[in-house]
Design a protein around this motif. Sequence first.
Motif, PDB file in Angstrom:
ATOM      1  N   CYS A  34       0.815  -1.273   0.044  1.00 10.88           N
ATOM      2  CA  CYS A  34       0.103  -0.082   0.071  1.00 10.88           C
ATOM      3  C   CYS A  34       0.718   1.289   0.034  1.00 10.88           C
ATOM      4  N   ARG A  35       2.259   1.089  -0.022  1.00  8.82           N
ATOM      5  CA  ARG A  35       3.323   2.251  -0.057  1.00  8.82           C
ATOM      6  C   ARG A  35       3.288   2.779  -1.777  1.00  8.82           C
ATOM      7  N   LYS A  36       2.624   1.856  -2.623  1.00  7.39           N
ATOM      8  CA  LYS A  36       2.857   2.198  -3.966  1.00  7.39           C
ATOM      9  C   LYS A  36       2.249   3.706  -4.174  1.00  7.39           C
ATOM     10  N   GLU A  37       2.631   4.101  -5.384  1.00  7.79           N
ATOM     11  CA  GLU A  37       2.228   5.562  -5.557  1.00  7.79           C
ATOM     12  C   GLU A  37       0.912   5.754  -5.889  1.00  7.79           C
ATOM     13  N   ASN A  38       0.111   4.425  -6.379  1.00  7.66           N
ATOM     14  CA  ASN A  38      -1.228   4.508  -6.776  1.00  7.66           C
ATOM     15  C   ASN A  38      -1.980   4.085  -5.623  1.00  7.66           C
ATOM     16  N   ALA A  39      -1.603   3.959  -4.393  1.00 10.36           N
ATOM     17  CA  ALA A  39      -2.433   3.468  -3.208  1.00 10.36           C
ATOM     18  C   ALA A  39      -3.319   4.499  -2.825  1.00 10.36           C
ATOM     19  N   MET A  40      -4.452   4.240  -2.254  1.00 10.20           N
ATOM     20  CA  MET A  40      -5.371   4.973  -1.810  1.00 10.20           C
ATOM     21  C   MET A  40      -5.748   5.007  -0.309  1.00 10.20           C
ATOM     22  N   THR A  41      -6.160   5.902   0.073  1.00 10.00           N
ATOM     23  CA  THR A  41      -6.386   5.915   1.762  1.00 10.00           C
ATOM     24  C   THR A  41      -7.569   6.589   1.724  1.00 10.00           C
ATOM     25  N   ASP A  42      -8.640   6.123   2.702  1.00  9.23           N
ATOM     26  CA  ASP A  42      -9.726   6.598   3.024  1.00  9.23           C
ATOM     27  C   ASP A  42     -10.011   6.442   4.881  1.00  9.23           C
ATOM     28  N   THR A  43     -10.569   7.397   5.361  1.00  7.06           N
ATOM     29  CA  THR A  43     -10.844   7.415   6.615  1.00  7.06           C
ATOM     30  C   THR A  43     -12.252   7.642   6.976  1.00  7.06           C
ATOM     31  N   CYS A  45     -15.414   7.413   9.923  1.00 10.12           N
ATOM     32  CA  CYS A  45     -15.380   7.944  11.428  1.00 10.12           C
ATOM     33  C   CYS A  45     -16.962   7.397  11.709  1.00 10.12           C
ATOM     34  N   PHE A  46     -16.847   6.514  12.668  1.00  9.07           N
ATOM     35  CA  PHE A  46     -18.080   6.036  13.421  1.00  9.07           C
ATOM     36  C   PHE A  46     -17.805   5.345  14.801  1.00  9.07           C
ATOM     37  N   GLY A  47     -18.973   5.303  15.773  1.00 10.08           N
ATOM     38  CA  GLY A  47     -18.565   4.690  16.834  1.00 10.08           C
ATOM     39  C   GLY A  47     -17.519   5.217  17.692  1.00 10.08           C
ATOM     40  N   GLY A  48     -17.198   6.494  17.535  1.00 16.74           N
ATOM     41  CA  GLY A  48     -16.129   7.164  18.133  1.00 16.74           C
ATOM     42  C   GLY A  48     -14.688   6.918  17.671  1.00 16.74           C
ATOM     43  N   LEU A  49     -14.573   6.253  16.481  1.00 13.09           N
ATOM     44  CA  LEU A  49     -13.307   6.114  16.040  1.00 13.09           C
ATOM     45  C   LEU A  49     -13.121   6.356  14.784  1.00 13.09           C
ATOM     46  N   ARG A  50     -11.974   6.246  14.255  1.00 12.40           N
ATOM     47  CA  ARG A  50     -11.396   6.331  13.000  1.00 12.40           C
ATOM     48  C   ARG A  50     -10.816   5.390  12.423  1.00 12.40           C
ATOM     49  N   PHE A  51     -11.335   4.995  11.159  1.00 11.40           N
ATOM     50  CA  PHE A  51     -10.859   3.592  10.811  1.00 11.40           C
ATOM     51  C   PHE A  51     -10.266   4.078   9.290  1.00 11.40           C
ATOM     52  N   VAL A  52      -9.030   3.888   9.280  1.00  6.34           N
ATOM     53  CA  VAL A  52      -8.022   4.442   8.259  1.00  6.34           C
ATOM     54  C   VAL A  52      -7.866   3.333   7.462  1.00  6.34           C
ATOM     55  N   ILE A  53      -8.181   3.335   6.197  1.00  4.08           N
ATOM     56  CA  ILE A  53      -8.240   1.933   5.111  1.00  4.08           C
ATOM     57  C   ILE A  53      -7.128   2.371   3.946  1.00  4.08           C
ATOM     58  N   HIS A  54      -6.296   1.758   3.942  1.00  2.84           N
ATOM     59  CA  HIS A  54      -5.167   1.869   2.831  1.00  2.84           C
ATOM     60  C   HIS A  54      -5.522   0.717   1.882  1.00  2.84           C
ATOM     61  N   ALA A  55      -5.336   1.209   0.562  1.00  2.69           N
ATOM     62  CA  ALA A  55      -5.417  -0.133  -0.342  1.00  2.69           C
ATOM     63  C   ALA A  55      -4.616   0.024  -1.498  1.00  2.69           C
ATOM     64  N   ASP A  56      -3.881  -1.100  -2.275  1.00  2.00           N
ATOM     65  CA  ASP A  56      -3.192  -0.844  -3.550  1.00  2.00           C
ATOM     66  C   ASP A  56      -4.167  -0.511  -4.663  1.00  2.00           C
ATOM     67  N   PHE A  57      -5.521  -0.593  -4.416  1.00  5.59           N
ATOM     68  CA  PHE A  57      -6.119  -0.215  -5.560  1.00  5.59           C
ATOM     69  C   PHE A  57      -7.504   0.314  -5.266  1.00  5.59           C
ATOM     70  N   ASP A  58      -8.109   1.149  -6.053  1.00  7.28           N
ATOM     71  CA  ASP A  58      -9.565   2.032  -5.829  1.00  7.28           C
ATOM     72  C   ASP A  58     -10.525   1.107  -5.344  1.00  7.28           C
ATOM     73  N   ILE A  59     -11.175   1.254  -3.920  1.00  9.11           N
ATOM     74  CA  ILE A  59     -12.268   0.750  -3.631  1.00  9.11           C
ATOM     75  C   ILE A  59     -13.636   1.335  -4.030  1.00  9.11           C
ATOM     76  N   PRO A  60     -14.438   0.769  -4.798  1.00  7.95           N
ATOM     77  CA  PRO A  60     -15.846   1.342  -5.330  1.00  7.95           C
ATOM     78  C   PRO A  60     -16.770   1.442  -4.078  1.00  7.95           C
ATOM     79  N   TRP A  61     -16.309   2.629  -3.246  1.00  9.25           N
ATOM     80  CA  TRP A  61     -17.367   2.590  -2.209  1.00  9.25           C
ATOM     81  C   TRP A  61     -18.642   3.335  -2.918  1.00  9.25           C
ATOM     82  N   LYS A  62     -19.726   2.696  -1.982  1.00  5.62           N
ATOM     83  CA  LYS A  62     -21.098   3.370  -2.423  1.00  5.62           C
ATOM     84  C   LYS A  62     -21.709   4.497  -1.320  1.00  5.62           C
ATOM     85  N   PRO A  63     -22.707   5.130  -1.899  1.00  5.87           N
ATOM     86  CA  PRO A  63     -22.830   6.378  -1.378  1.00  5.87           C
ATOM     87  C   PRO A  63     -23.313   6.197   0.203  1.00  5.87           C
TER      88      PRO A  63
END
Length: 325
Positions: A34-43, A45-63
């Motif tokens: 996930c340290r590749k140049e094309n890696a994506m990171t999304d944060t 926030c829910f439940g009083g926490l921050r979930f930081v998701i790193h991936a080596d591809f684009d995750i197609p999140w829904k609305p």
Amino acid sequence: MKILLSFFMGTGLMGQAGSARVRPPQAGSARAACRKENAMTDTFCFGGLRFVIHADFDIPWKPEELAFRKENATQADGPQRHYYIRRYDKEPSLPDAPLLYDGKNQKVYQGKEGEIRIHYLYGTEISMYCEERADGRVDIQVLPVIACDAQMYLFALMLERVLLEQKELLLHCAYLKTPGGAVLFTAPSETGKSTQADLWSAHRSGCEVINGDRAILKKEEGAWKACGLPLCGSSGISRDVTTPIRAIVYLRQAPKDAARRLRPLEAYMKVASEISVNYWNRERAEAAMDLMQDLIQAVPVFLLDCTPKASAVDALDERFREEGI
């Protein structure tokens, strides 16, 4: 409490503890990938926490999932948890570690640094290999074919474990916001949780479905509240809304509608059956059961024998009025 814990362990919810000795894990680091140049990171926030998701591809999140994404999250949004996801080229090998839980679609091992959770969503091939590290991060290897299914990554967050550390619970329910507070319809799958929530939305003003499949329960300023989260099963409904809990309603299909308030022990057993708990870990199980006991003492729990008709709304609403809630 020990008697109740023994009951849930004996039902098979705990899984089969043992020491499975198999092949060593596949080498490779999701974090490094996930340290590749094309890696994506999304944060998220829910439940009083921050979930930081790193991936080596684009995750197609829904609305409905993006409603919880926050670009400029800060410490005020809660502690961080990091997850590093990469698609594997070769199926990971099973770990040479003690087996804690052996379920239908999941196995849990005790690794050297933390738990290792393996998910099987498509037959016998590993769909997700999730390895907890000593520093708190989780490395996740995924089957390439599921890369387009964003909900799968939310299953890999170890939510019930992480939320419990914040003294929060994860309930399988349809979360309905009413003018009087949150009504949580809970029951085994295919009982009609979403149906009952939708009936209230259609036949009572000011009612809105917040999540069609789950809710986070937390005690804040002395009151139990229901919180939204992006994991919503097949309902496609998840909103970032927190509401004081008015009641929990356990559903049972029946030819005639009838509602009654449950006594504490019966209420506890019904609600506990639909809360995600790692019964293979005694310390965590006892902590969750203490929270459930507090929840049952503070929140009224009802049994609703129901049909998929508006008459079910009338029966429950009448019982609410009789109970003064």
